[in-house]
Design a protein around this motif. Structure first.
Motif, PDB file in Angstrom:
ATOM      1  N   ARG A 170      40.321  26.218  60.436  1.00  0.00           N
ATOM      2  CA  ARG A 170      38.783  25.821  61.719  1.00  0.00           C
ATOM      3  C   ARG A 170      39.009  24.419  62.239  1.00  0.00           C
ATOM      4  O   ARG A 170      38.443  24.284  63.203  1.00  0.00           O
ATOM      5  CB  ARG A 170      38.347  26.244  61.497  1.00  0.00           C
ATOM      6  CG  ARG A 170      37.685  27.912  60.609  1.00  0.00           C
ATOM      7  CD  ARG A 170      36.037  28.361  60.611  1.00  0.00           C
ATOM      8  NE  ARG A 170      35.592  29.587  60.624  1.00  0.00           N
ATOM      9  CZ  ARG A 170      34.538  29.791  61.065  1.00  0.00           C
ATOM     10  NH1 ARG A 170      33.687  29.397  60.924  1.00  0.00           N
ATOM     11  NH2 ARG A 170      34.549  31.589  61.085  1.00  0.00           N
ATOM     12  N   LEU A 216      37.694  25.502  56.052  1.00  0.00           N
ATOM     13  CA  LEU A 216      37.361  24.576  56.784  1.00  0.00           C
ATOM     14  C   LEU A 216      38.510  24.258  57.325  1.00  0.00           C
ATOM     15  O   LEU A 216      38.767  23.934  58.990  1.00  0.00           O
ATOM     16  CB  LEU A 216      36.762  23.621  56.102  1.00  0.00           C
ATOM     17  CG  LEU A 216      35.122  24.041  55.812  1.00  0.00           C
ATOM     18  CD1 LEU A 216      34.601  22.561  55.179  1.00  0.00           C
ATOM     19  CD2 LEU A 216      34.382  24.548  57.285  1.00  0.00           C
ATOM     20  N   ASP A 243      38.161  21.824  60.972  1.00  0.00           N
ATOM     21  CA  ASP A 243      37.234  20.516  60.835  1.00  0.00           C
ATOM     22  C   ASP A 243      37.769  20.155  58.962  1.00  0.00           C
ATOM     23  O   ASP A 243      38.009  20.741  58.123  1.00  0.00           O
ATOM     24  CB  ASP A 243      35.754  21.186  60.506  1.00  0.00           C
ATOM     25  CG  ASP A 243      35.171  20.953  59.847  1.00  0.00           C
ATOM     26  OD1 ASP A 243      34.566  19.231  59.101  1.00  0.00           O
ATOM     27  OD2 ASP A 243      33.391  21.299  59.710  1.00  0.00           O
ATOM     28  N   ASP A 244      37.369  18.944  59.564  1.00  0.00           N
ATOM     29  CA  ASP A 244      38.439  17.683  58.563  1.00  0.00           C
ATOM     30  C   ASP A 244      37.062  17.295  57.717  1.00  0.00           C
ATOM     31  O   ASP A 244      37.778  17.083  56.382  1.00  0.00           O
ATOM     32  CB  ASP A 244      38.252  16.604  59.216  1.00  0.00           C
ATOM     33  CG  ASP A 244      39.844  16.523  59.783  1.00  0.00           C
ATOM     34  OD1 ASP A 244      40.850  17.399  59.256  1.00  0.00           O
ATOM     35  OD2 ASP A 244      39.989  14.899  60.184  1.00  0.00           O
ATOM     36  N   ALA A 245      35.878  18.865  57.266  1.00  0.00           N
ATOM     37  CA  ALA A 245      35.628  18.414  56.295  1.00  0.00           C
ATOM     38  C   ALA A 245      36.202  18.917  55.153  1.00  0.00           C
ATOM     39  O   ALA A 245      35.200  18.550  53.878  1.00  0.00           O
ATOM     40  CB  ALA A 245      33.985  19.681  56.351  1.00  0.00           C
TER      41      ALA A 245
END
Length: 862
Positions: free
Chosen positions: A513, A510, A515-517
């Protein structure tokens, strides 16, 4: 002051002063070093005999064993310390040892912990010493470490000494040879020619005293071995045999073992004690010096030594006090293969449990070399333990070879669960050794073998391993799919180790990509791993988290997480991940413009870890090309070769970026396009956002048209879209000065170019500064800053500019912490610079360094 402390009064004063300061709540570390026989133990003995303020003095000694005992010098102190620490040392509980040791040093009465001969220490002991030394400030304790100087760069102690540096709480005492006058004093009344003795011994105190004690007026022994054996032969034959028996024991001999080895125990050794060979105490017997013991052992015929070793082994086994490491040492020396096979696996497991992985690997190696003594099923497990320990200490190639033997045995034995688990380990070792295609093949087979084999957790781990390999080639979609399946199984079965491993891969994918999740998942992965004492996956989560943050140039957050991660891996002795984190620190220093620090971390590049070597070469080449120094092309050419062999975008892409930057700095836009375009296209195809942004920016600078998404907020992406102003602001916020200057250099405004020039001159970024000056001249600007002039000061010692900065601040009386704040670097970095300055100037203290610098004219220009 006795003659045994001739010319040691200043050193003893430093030692006593350190203890007094520690008793005031300002703990200190004292590094007491010198060659064998120089008097380190004598100085410690003088402190022990008369400690300042009645401080408690604890002395533990490391032993010259084939494989050191885990926590050996500390375990010997168990009877003399509090019950909490004593119990922790007996059980080998690492975390409890750490916590209870701090309790011991919190006593305001003051404690001096002396660990002698640390060059023989096991890794777990070094971890404890590192832990304590880093927290010494504020404790009522003094930590004194004695060691010999002859350490190579790869010695485990060298790393600890490098960590300690020359910090504010560290005293270094280097013992020198005695003068000719002191030798005259020692030989007075012996009838010996003092000048001859001085010439033979070069003033080594032990050698002098041995020659004086063993010689007569007619003959001086030609060597120390001759001197010691000469003294031994003056004893009666029975006592000689007793001393020879004790000499094969590389430690003090306690009273129980003494009674087993020597009939009549201490009473039978009076003449040897009076002759100065041994020291007798209520606790047992020890040789007055390790060199004496070694001289006696070296003079023994091999058959006699084997006989003596066998007797010690027999008595150890008969005593019922099982110390696996000690038994293995004597079993190896005695040639008792059965005893080695029985006890080496136990010693290896004990060492591994305490975090002494180098010692664990050595014990397992001894057992595996006697593989014929184990049933095939047991042999497979033994070799796998050996392989895992090798991997842990960074020997991935050897681990891969050992694990290949394990897999071959598992195939013969026919247990699919064990075969699948072993294939998964083999895949991991193969990747670390740079054998990616083999790693993928082993990973696929592991998943196929375990699918439906009856153990969901093993199958989930195999899936997660495949996800990890996909992640490492930036196949983030496949990594997320496989890791999601593994996470689902792990949550159903409650297997925390699998859950941590899979969260690690899912979170990293993630982050790749954007995405900070993934940030939360990586933190969770580390916490889950630590809860079940899975240090490997906790360390891997930290590595992945910091790496992703560095890719995104979130440098403050990366620095924060890296500091915590380094402490974890150093305490756990996970060498492979510690090497990776060192490369992360180098990447951070490169981005921050701390280029001397970055080079210090990557030179020389690690040989045994190809992935880390590729990063090290890339960092070194980038620093040199930005400075315009020789060696940049050679480093990047080798980095490209390593990256091609590894076959992964995460290695090829950064190398291509550095090589394209080099081409642009020399004005070859066509070469930059040819280098960057193929890797940009692959990064775009694999959705590797940070790498795509950097390569896209370089291609735009080279005149190529690239499409960068409007929602990509990476600073390189902003710059690639032509928004130099906002890019410069983002680089400034990130704390990346070189990239800030490069963005400002794209401005149409002269003031911005002047600002860029100031940054580049401060960094020493000569090639880009030269291009900016050329641009300003082309625009007709008259008042162009000249930049730093060539240093006219004498600098024959080869100090770097940063080291000279540190030296000047030392001359101003600043502490290391104050220097770190002034230069905006870590205290550890300043410690390293101070150590390098002292080494290059050939001095022992900060004051001496300042005086030497003044003499050389290095402080003239402020």
């Amino acid at each position: 002051m006795g003659t045994e402390l001739l010319e040691r009064e200043p050193e003893l004063a430093v030692l006593r002063a350190a203890v007094r300061e520690a008793m005031a709540g300002r703990g200190r570390v004292v590094l007491l070093h010198g060659e064998a026989g120089i008097g380190k133990s004598t100085l410690v003995g003088a402190l022990r005999a008369d400690p300042p303020g009645g401080a408690r003095v604890l002395v533990g000694s490391c032993e010259a064993m084939s494989t050191p005992r885990t926590l050996g010098p500390l375990r010997d102190l168990a009877p003399a310390v509090g019950p909490r620490l004593g119990n922790a040392l007996r059980t080998g509980d690492r975390e409890e040892v750490f916590a209870s040791l701090l309790d011991e040093f919190a006593d305001a009465a003051g404690t001096v912990l002396v660990v002698e001969d640390v060059h023989w220490a096991d890794e777990a002991t070094l971890d404890v010493l590192r832990f304590l030394a880093r927290r010494i400030d504020g404790l009522f304790g003094t930590l004194v470490l004695t060691y010999r100087d002859e350490l190579d760069r790869g010695h485990p102690l060298s790393r600890l000494l490098g960590d300690l540096g020359h910090g504010d709480r560290v005293d270094r005492i280097a013992l020198s040879h005695l003068s000719a006058g002191a030798v005259r004093a020692l030989t007075a009344g012996s009838g010996l020619d003092a000048a001859r003795v001085f010439a033979m011994t070069e003033g080594n105190p032990y050698f002098v005293t041995e020659l004086v004690a063993s010689a007569d007026e007619e003959r001086v022994p030609p060597t120390v071995v001759d001197a010691v054996t000469g003294r031994l032969r003056r004893l009666d034959p029975v006592t000689q045999e007793h001393i020879e028996q004790l000499a094969v024991v590389p430690s003090a001999v306690d009273t129980e073992m003494l009674s087993r080895l020597v009939p009549g125990a201490a009473g039978a050794l009076r003449s040897a004690e009076e002759g100065g060979l041994i020291a007798v105490s209520p606790d047992g017997v020890r040789f007055r010096h390790e060199l004496t013991r070694r001289a006696i052992v070296d003079a023994l015929p091999t058959s006699r030594r084997i006989e003596l070793e066998r007797r010690v082994l027999a008595e150890l086994l008969a005593s019922g006090l099982a110390d696996p490491a000690r038994i293995v040492h004597h079993a190896l020396a005695a040639g008792d293969a059965d005893a080695v096979a029985e006890w080496a696996p136990r010693a290896g497991r004990d060492a591994a449990a305490s975090g002494a992985h180098r010692q664990a690997a050595a014990h397992f190696r001894a057992a595996c070399q006697r593989a014929e003594r184990f049933p095939r099923s047991e042999r497979a497990g033994l070799f796998e333990e050996f392989a895992i320990e090798l991997y842990t200490v960074g020997s991935a190639a050897e681990a891969m070879v050992a694990q290949s033997d394990v897999v071959a045995l598992r195939r013969e034995l026919g247990d699919p669960l064990k075969l699948g688990a072993s294939l998964r380990w083999l895949s991991r070792f193969q990747w670390f050794a740079g054998r990616r295609s083999d790693a993928e093949a082993s990973a696929r087979e592991a998943s196929a073998v375990l699918d439906g084999a009856g153990d969901p957790s093993l199958y989930a781990m195999a899936l997660s391993n495949e996800a990890q390999l996909a992640l490492l080639t930036h196949e983030s979609g496949r990594a997320i799919e496989l890791a999601s399946r593994a996470i689902g199984i792990a949550r159903e079965t409650g297997d925390a180790r699998v859950l941590s491993h899979a969260l690690n891969n899912h979170g990293a994918a993630l982050m790749f990509r954007g995405d900070d999740a993934g940030l939360g998942e990586l933190i969770e992965a580390g916490e889950v791993a630590l809860a079940v004492d899975d240090i490997e996956d906790a360390a891997r989560a930290s590595v992945n988290l910091v790496w992703a943050l560095l890719d995104q140039y979130r440098l403050d957050l990366a620095e924060e997480h890296l500091a915590r991660a380094l402490e974890l891996t150093e305490r756990s002795e996970f060498i492979g991940f510690a090497t990776y984190q060192q490369m992360e620190q180098a990447r951070l220093d490169l981005a921050r413009g701390r280029w001397d620090d970055a080079l210090a971390l990557v030179d020389p590049a690690p040989e045994a870890a190809p992935h880390a070597r590729c990063v090290a070469l890339t960092v070194a080449g980038t620093v040199r090309l930005r400075r315009g120094e020789d060696g940049a092309d050679a480093a990047l050419d080798e980095a490209q070769q390593v990256a091609e062999r590894l076959g992964e975008l995460q290695r090829r892409g950064p190398v291509a970026a550095a090589r394209a930057e080099a081409a642009l700095l020399r004005g070859d836009a066509a070469a930059a396009r040819a280098i960057a375009r193929p890797e940009f296209e692959e990064a775009d195809r694999r959705n590797a956002l940070p790498l795509r942004a950097e390569l896209g920016y370089l291609l735009r600078r080279a005149g190529d048209e690239v499409e960068i998404r409007d929602d990509d907020e990476h600073p390189f992406a902003i710059q690639a879209r032509g928004d130099w102003r906002r890019a410069a602001e983002r680089w400034h916020e990130a704390g990346a000065p070189y990239h800030e200057a490069a963005a400002l250099a794209e401005s149409p405004h002269e003031a911005d170019l002047i600002e860029a020039l100031a940054i580049l001159d401060r960094l020493g970024a000569v090639p880009l500064a030269r291009l900016v000056r050329a641009e300003l001249r082309e625009r007709g600007v008259r008042s162009i800053p000249r930049g730093p002039s060539t240093l006219t000061r004498r600098n024959p010692e080869g100090l770097t500019d940063r080291q000279i900065d540190v030296l000047r601040l030392l001359a101003d009386g600043l502490t290391n912490a104050a220097i770190a704040e002034r230069l905006v670097v870590s205290v550890r970095t300043v410690d390293s610079h101070v150590a390098a300055v002292l080494a290059k100037l050939g001095v022992q203290s900060r004051q001496e360094a300042v005086r030497a610098a003044g003499d050389l004219g290095l402080l003239a220009t402020r």
